[in-house]
Design an enzyme around this catalytic site. Structure first.
Site, mmCIF file in Angstrom:
data_model
loop_
_atom_site.group_PDB
_atom_site.id
_atom_site.type_symbol
_atom_site.label_atom_id
_atom_site.label_comp_id
_atom_site.label_asym_id
_atom_site.label_seq_id
_atom_site.Cartn_x
_atom_site.Cartn_y
_atom_site.Cartn_z
ATOM 1 N N GLY A 12 0.782 -1.226 0.000
ATOM 2 C CA GLY A 12 0.000 0.000 0.000
ATOM 3 C C GLY A 12 0.816 1.279 0.000
ATOM 4 O O GLY A 12 0.422 2.260 0.627
ATOM 5 N N ASN A 14 1.243 3.365 -2.515
ATOM 6 C CA ASN A 14 0.448 4.411 -3.168
ATOM 7 C C ASN A 14 -0.709 4.854 -2.275
ATOM 8 O O ASN A 14 -1.084 6.033 -2.273
ATOM 9 C CB ASN A 14 -0.070 3.926 -4.522
ATOM 10 C CG ASN A 14 0.930 4.174 -5.639
ATOM 11 O OD1 ASN A 14 1.351 5.293 -5.873
ATOM 12 N ND2 ASN A 14 1.326 3.107 -6.323
ATOM 13 N N MET A 90 -4.432 -6.467 -6.793
ATOM 14 C CA MET A 90 -3.873 -7.415 -7.759
ATOM 15 C C MET A 90 -4.930 -8.306 -8.405
ATOM 16 O O MET A 90 -4.753 -9.517 -8.528
ATOM 17 C CB MET A 90 -2.792 -8.258 -7.078
ATOM 18 C CG MET A 90 -1.665 -7.435 -6.488
ATOM 19 S SD MET A 90 -0.904 -6.293 -7.669
ATOM 20 C CE MET A 90 -0.107 -7.456 -8.778
ATOM 21 N N ASN A 107 -6.727 3.548 -11.641
ATOM 22 C CA ASN A 107 -5.642 2.604 -11.359
ATOM 23 C C ASN A 107 -4.324 3.248 -11.768
ATOM 24 O O ASN A 107 -4.295 4.124 -12.643
ATOM 25 C CB ASN A 107 -5.852 1.309 -12.149
ATOM 26 C CG ASN A 107 -4.787 0.270 -11.837
ATOM 27 O OD1 ASN A 107 -4.459 0.034 -10.680
ATOM 28 N ND2 ASN A 107 -4.234 -0.346 -12.869
ATOM 29 N N HIS A 109 -0.485 2.059 -13.141
ATOM 30 C CA HIS A 109 0.231 0.914 -13.707
ATOM 31 C C HIS A 109 1.688 1.308 -13.942
ATOM 32 O O HIS A 109 1.960 2.407 -14.453
ATOM 33 C CB HIS A 109 -0.426 0.505 -15.030
ATOM 34 C CG HIS A 109 0.198 -0.689 -15.659
ATOM 35 N ND1 HIS A 109 0.063 -1.953 -15.124
ATOM 36 C CD2 HIS A 109 0.976 -0.823 -16.773
ATOM 37 C CE1 HIS A 109 0.728 -2.812 -15.891
ATOM 38 N NE2 HIS A 109 1.288 -2.146 -16.880
#
Length: 201
Positions: A12, A14, A90, A107, A109
């Site tokens: 976690g 982010n 995930m 999201n 990436h």
């Protein structure tokens, strides 16, 4: 003030960068809840430390992924969430959650999409021999890392990079642009036309 719902499966980092942005006043937001599919996720400890409500939803307890995502959507809606933020979640998000929050799921990436979708994006980039890598914030659709792109930041790839060193450099960029993308959403500056996100007043 907007209410965020965060989905995370692991450490976690982010999630923490968003918490920090809120704490220093850079984001006019409140994290209404953390939802995790991993009982051991360190993100849970981050939520506890910051007194953020959190819930573990065990995917193994569901007969189908649709029911699993319907329950996640119900939890987020119960908490009054207005924007869903995936922070190292995930799993590929499915239709029941997307339908509940259309163009309101983000999201991040660790690649410059549309290149290197899916898992191990940093390794994919190194194996391909690219000179520039980076990260992308995008809205979530039913594909894998295929939704409309909001922000990207480039990161150089060095000749002696390993997957770990490149990942660490990309992660620094992630922590910069993810809160910025959320801020743009809060300020109403994101407009989606087809698969294109336009940023403006």
């Amino acid at each position: 003030m907007i209410k965020l719902g965060v989905l995370a499966s692991g450490r976690g980092s982010n999630f923490q960068s968003i918490i920090d942005s809120i704490d220093r006043g850079a984001l006019d937001a409140e994290i209404a809840c953390l939802v995790t599919d991993n009982r051991s996720a360190y993100a849970i400890e981050r939520a506890r430390l910051h007194k953020i409500p959190h819930v573990y939803i065990n995917p193994a307890g569901y007969a189908s992924r649709d029911i699993f995502y319907r329950d996640i959507a119900d939890e987020l809606q119960f908490c009054g969430v207005e924007l869903v933020v995936l922070a190292g979640f995930m799993r590929v998000v499915k239709k029941p959650l997307i339908d509940a929050f259309p163009m309101r799921i983000m999201n991040i990436h660790p690649a410059l999409l549309p290149s290197f979708k899916g898992l191990n994006a940093q390794k994919q980039a190194l194996d391909y021999g690219v000179r520039i890598a980076g990260c992308t914030v995008h809205f979530v659709d039913e594909g894998v890392d295929s939704g409309p792109i909001i922000l990207q930041e480039a990161v150089p790839v060095f000749s002696d990079d390993t997957e770990e060193s490149l990942s660490a450099r990309i992660l620094e960029s992630e922590h910069r642009i993810y809160p910025l993308a959320i801020k743009l959403f809060i300020e109403g500056k994101l407009r989606v036309t087809g698969n294109i996100v336009k940023i403006g007043d």
